[in-house]
Design a protein around this motif. Sequence first.
Motif, PDB file in Angstrom:
ATOM      1  N   LEU A  92      -6.104  51.828 127.772  1.00  0.00           N
ATOM      2  CA  LEU A  92      -7.452  51.354 127.457  1.00  0.00           C
ATOM      3  C   LEU A  92      -7.494  50.718 126.070  1.00  0.00           C
ATOM      4  CD1 LEU A  92     -10.500  51.223 128.163  1.00  0.00           C
ATOM      5  CD2 LEU A  92     -10.709  53.464 127.085  1.00  0.00           C
ATOM      6  N   ILE A  93      -6.901  51.369 125.092  1.00  0.00           N
ATOM      7  CA  ILE A  93      -6.844  50.841 123.733  1.00  0.00           C
ATOM      8  C   ILE A  93      -6.113  49.487 123.748  1.00  0.00           C
ATOM      9  CG2 ILE A  93      -5.857  51.209 121.419  1.00  0.00           C
ATOM     10  CD1 ILE A  93      -8.089  53.166 121.814  1.00  0.00           C
ATOM     11  N   THR A  94      -5.004  49.417 124.464  1.00  0.00           N
ATOM     12  CA  THR A  94      -4.227  48.177 124.550  1.00  0.00           C
ATOM     13  C   THR A  94      -5.047  47.067 125.180  1.00  0.00           C
ATOM     14  OG1 THR A  94      -2.176  49.453 124.698  1.00  0.00           O
ATOM     15  CG2 THR A  94      -2.085  47.161 125.430  1.00  0.00           C
ATOM     16  N   GLU A  95      -5.749  47.370 126.262  1.00  0.00           N
ATOM     17  CA  GLU A  95      -6.580  46.353 126.924  1.00  0.00           C
ATOM     18  C   GLU A  95      -7.690  45.844 126.003  1.00  0.00           C
ATOM     19  OE1 GLU A  95      -6.191  44.665 129.597  1.00  0.00           O
ATOM     20  OE2 GLU A  95      -4.610  45.808 130.569  1.00  0.00           O
ATOM     21  N   LYS A 110     -10.722  37.003 110.599  1.00  0.00           N
ATOM     22  CA  LYS A 110      -9.998  37.952 109.748  1.00  0.00           C
ATOM     23  C   LYS A 110      -9.207  38.986 110.557  1.00  0.00           C
ATOM     24  CE  LYS A 110     -13.284  37.654 105.946  1.00  0.00           C
ATOM     25  NZ  LYS A 110     -14.267  38.393 105.154  1.00  0.00           N
ATOM     26  N   MET A 111      -9.393  38.989 111.883  1.00  0.00           N
ATOM     27  CA  MET A 111      -8.657  39.954 112.715  1.00  0.00           C
ATOM     28  C   MET A 111      -7.160  39.774 112.499  1.00  0.00           C
ATOM     29  SD  MET A 111     -10.676  40.123 116.402  1.00  0.00           S
ATOM     30  CE  MET A 111      -9.154  39.978 117.247  1.00  0.00           C
ATOM     31  N   PHE A 112      -6.443  40.905 112.439  1.00  0.00           N
ATOM     32  CA  PHE A 112      -4.993  40.804 112.269  1.00  0.00           C
ATOM     33  C   PHE A 112      -4.350  40.207 113.518  1.00  0.00           C
ATOM     34  CE2 PHE A 112      -5.484  45.224 113.859  1.00  0.00           C
ATOM     35  CZ  PHE A 112      -4.647  45.164 114.966  1.00  0.00           C
ATOM     36  N   SER A 113      -3.187  39.661 113.337  1.00  0.00           N
ATOM     37  CA  SER A 113      -2.437  39.088 114.454  1.00  0.00           C
ATOM     38  C   SER A 113      -1.843  40.213 115.285  1.00  0.00           C
ATOM     39  CB  SER A 113      -1.325  38.189 113.926  1.00  0.00           C
ATOM     40  OG  SER A 113      -0.426  37.872 114.953  1.00  0.00           O
ATOM     41  N   ILE A 114      -2.127  40.213 116.570  1.00  0.00           N
ATOM     42  CA  ILE A 114      -1.606  41.302 117.398  1.00  0.00           C
ATOM     43  C   ILE A 114      -0.096  41.215 117.543  1.00  0.00           C
ATOM     44  CG2 ILE A 114      -3.781  41.664 118.614  1.00  0.00           C
ATOM     45  CD1 ILE A 114      -2.492  40.298 121.060  1.00  0.00           C
ATOM     46  N   SER A 115       0.479  40.019 117.453  1.00  0.00           N
ATOM     47  CA  SER A 115       1.934  39.915 117.556  1.00  0.00           C
ATOM     48  C   SER A 115       2.605  40.575 116.351  1.00  0.00           C
ATOM     49  CB  SER A 115       2.380  38.462 117.703  1.00  0.00           C
ATOM     50  OG  SER A 115       1.995  37.710 116.587  1.00  0.00           O
ATOM     51  N   ASP A 116       1.927  40.568 115.187  1.00  0.00           N
ATOM     52  CA  ASP A 116       2.463  41.258 114.010  1.00  0.00           C
ATOM     53  C   ASP A 116       2.477  42.765 114.209  1.00  0.00           C
ATOM     54  OD1 ASP A 116       2.689  38.797 112.805  1.00  0.00           O
ATOM     55  OD2 ASP A 116       0.967  39.063 111.463  1.00  0.00           O
ATOM     56  N   LYS A 117       1.644  43.260 115.108  1.00  0.00           N
ATOM     57  CA  LYS A 117       1.549  44.697 115.364  1.00  0.00           C
ATOM     58  C   LYS A 117       2.324  45.111 116.618  1.00  0.00           C
ATOM     59  CE  LYS A 117      -1.388  45.463 111.995  1.00  0.00           C
ATOM     60  NZ  LYS A 117      -1.084  46.259 110.840  1.00  0.00           N
ATOM     61  N   GLY A 118       3.114  44.198 117.175  1.00  0.00           N
ATOM     62  CA  GLY A 118       3.958  44.547 118.317  1.00  0.00           C
ATOM     63  C   GLY A 118       3.311  44.375 119.670  1.00  0.00           C
ATOM     64  N   PHE A 119       2.240  43.613 119.766  1.00  0.00           N
ATOM     65  CA  PHE A 119       1.541  43.427 121.030  1.00  0.00           C
ATOM     66  C   PHE A 119       1.894  42.105 121.700  1.00  0.00           C
ATOM     67  CE2 PHE A 119      -1.001  46.753 119.234  1.00  0.00           C
ATOM     68  CZ  PHE A 119      -1.431  47.472 120.326  1.00  0.00           C
ATOM     69  N   ASP A 120       3.087  41.612 121.458  1.00  0.00           N
ATOM     70  CA  ASP A 120       3.439  40.323 122.029  1.00  0.00           C
ATOM     71  C   ASP A 120       4.357  40.440 123.243  1.00  0.00           C
ATOM     72  OD1 ASP A 120       5.522  41.243 120.540  1.00  0.00           O
ATOM     73  OD2 ASP A 120       5.903  39.374 119.474  1.00  0.00           O
ATOM     74  N   GLY A 121       4.661  41.634 123.655  1.00  0.00           N
ATOM     75  CA  GLY A 121       5.541  41.834 124.794  1.00  0.00           C
ATOM     76  C   GLY A 121       4.770  42.078 126.070  1.00  0.00           C
ATOM     77  N   GLU A 122       5.503  42.508 127.085  1.00  0.00           N
ATOM     78  CA  GLU A 122       4.854  42.864 128.351  1.00  0.00           C
ATOM     79  C   GLU A 122       3.936  44.058 128.122  1.00  0.00           C
ATOM     80  OE1 GLU A 122       7.228  43.450 131.897  1.00  0.00           O
ATOM     81  OE2 GLU A 122       8.797  42.226 130.979  1.00  0.00           O
ATOM     82  N   LYS A 123       2.770  43.983 128.725  1.00  0.00           N
ATOM     83  CA  LYS A 123       1.749  45.016 128.510  1.00  0.00           C
ATOM     84  C   LYS A 123       2.273  46.421 128.823  1.00  0.00           C
ATOM     85  CE  LYS A 123      -2.016  43.889 130.423  1.00  0.00           C
ATOM     86  NZ  LYS A 123      -3.195  43.676 131.256  1.00  0.00           N
ATOM     87  N   LEU A 124       2.931  46.593 129.943  1.00  0.00           N
ATOM     88  CA  LEU A 124       3.422  47.918 130.317  1.00  0.00           C
ATOM     89  C   LEU A 124       4.457  48.434 129.313  1.00  0.00           C
ATOM     90  CD1 LEU A 124       3.293  50.249 132.280  1.00  0.00           C
ATOM     91  CD2 LEU A 124       4.962  49.081 133.706  1.00  0.00           C
ATOM     92  N   LYS A 125       5.309  47.549 128.833  1.00  0.00           N
ATOM     93  CA  LYS A 125       6.304  47.962 127.839  1.00  0.00           C
ATOM     94  C   LYS A 125       5.629  48.343 126.521  1.00  0.00           C
ATOM     95  CE  LYS A 125      10.290  45.472 129.598  1.00  0.00           C
ATOM     96  NZ  LYS A 125      11.268  44.399 129.372  1.00  0.00           N
ATOM     97  N   VAL A 126       4.603  47.605 126.154  1.00  0.00           N
ATOM     98  CA  VAL A 126       3.869  47.912 124.926  1.00  0.00           C
ATOM     99  C   VAL A 126       3.214  49.286 125.045  1.00  0.00           C
ATOM    100  CG1 VAL A 126       1.872  47.252 123.506  1.00  0.00           C
ATOM    101  CG2 VAL A 126       3.495  45.503 124.257  1.00  0.00           C
ATOM    102  N   ILE A 127       2.546  49.541 126.161  1.00  0.00           N
ATOM    103  CA  ILE A 127       1.871  50.824 126.385  1.00  0.00           C
ATOM    104  C   ILE A 127       2.889  51.967 126.373  1.00  0.00           C
ATOM    105  CG2 ILE A 127       0.595  52.209 128.089  1.00  0.00           C
ATOM    106  CD1 ILE A 127      -0.781  49.509 128.901  1.00  0.00           C
TER     107      ILE A 127
END
Length: 145
Positions: A92-95, A110-127
């Motif tokens: 839920l947080i990821t979505e 001003k929102m941070f870049s999600i790719s800088d926080k590791g959210f640039d991969g496959e959703k399931l792998k990120v979760i």
Amino acid sequence: MENKFRSSCPIASTLDIIGDKWSLLIIRDLLLGGKKTFKEISLSEEKIATNILSSRLKLLERFDLISKRKLPSNKKENIYLLTEKGIDLAPLITEIILWSDKNVRNYNPKMFSISDKGFDGEKLKVITAIKKNYREIVKETLSDF
């Protein structure tokens, strides 16, 4: 204490627990920020008032989303850890993060870049990585007990 829910709807019932302005941010801080103490959570950028933070932590604990323990090195200070039920909010947080990046960025540059926080991969792998990383934090924390 009796749990009061507005309706029998699963969405409404969930929102009765985590749908306020602060609860998901507290869960975010624990899950993604590795925060554990009241002080660490209270220092978040959103500046939650301490009375509200205290109230939300009690609510999350009452619904078994977090657990509260004493620090072994400081018996006066509590630490808060997500339970498995709380960790299960990672999708839920990821979505929400992905939706916000796609739909809110234009309104808040001003929102941070999600790719800088590791959210640039496959959703399931990120979760899976988020859950695994948090469980490691819990394991390390509990090994101190």
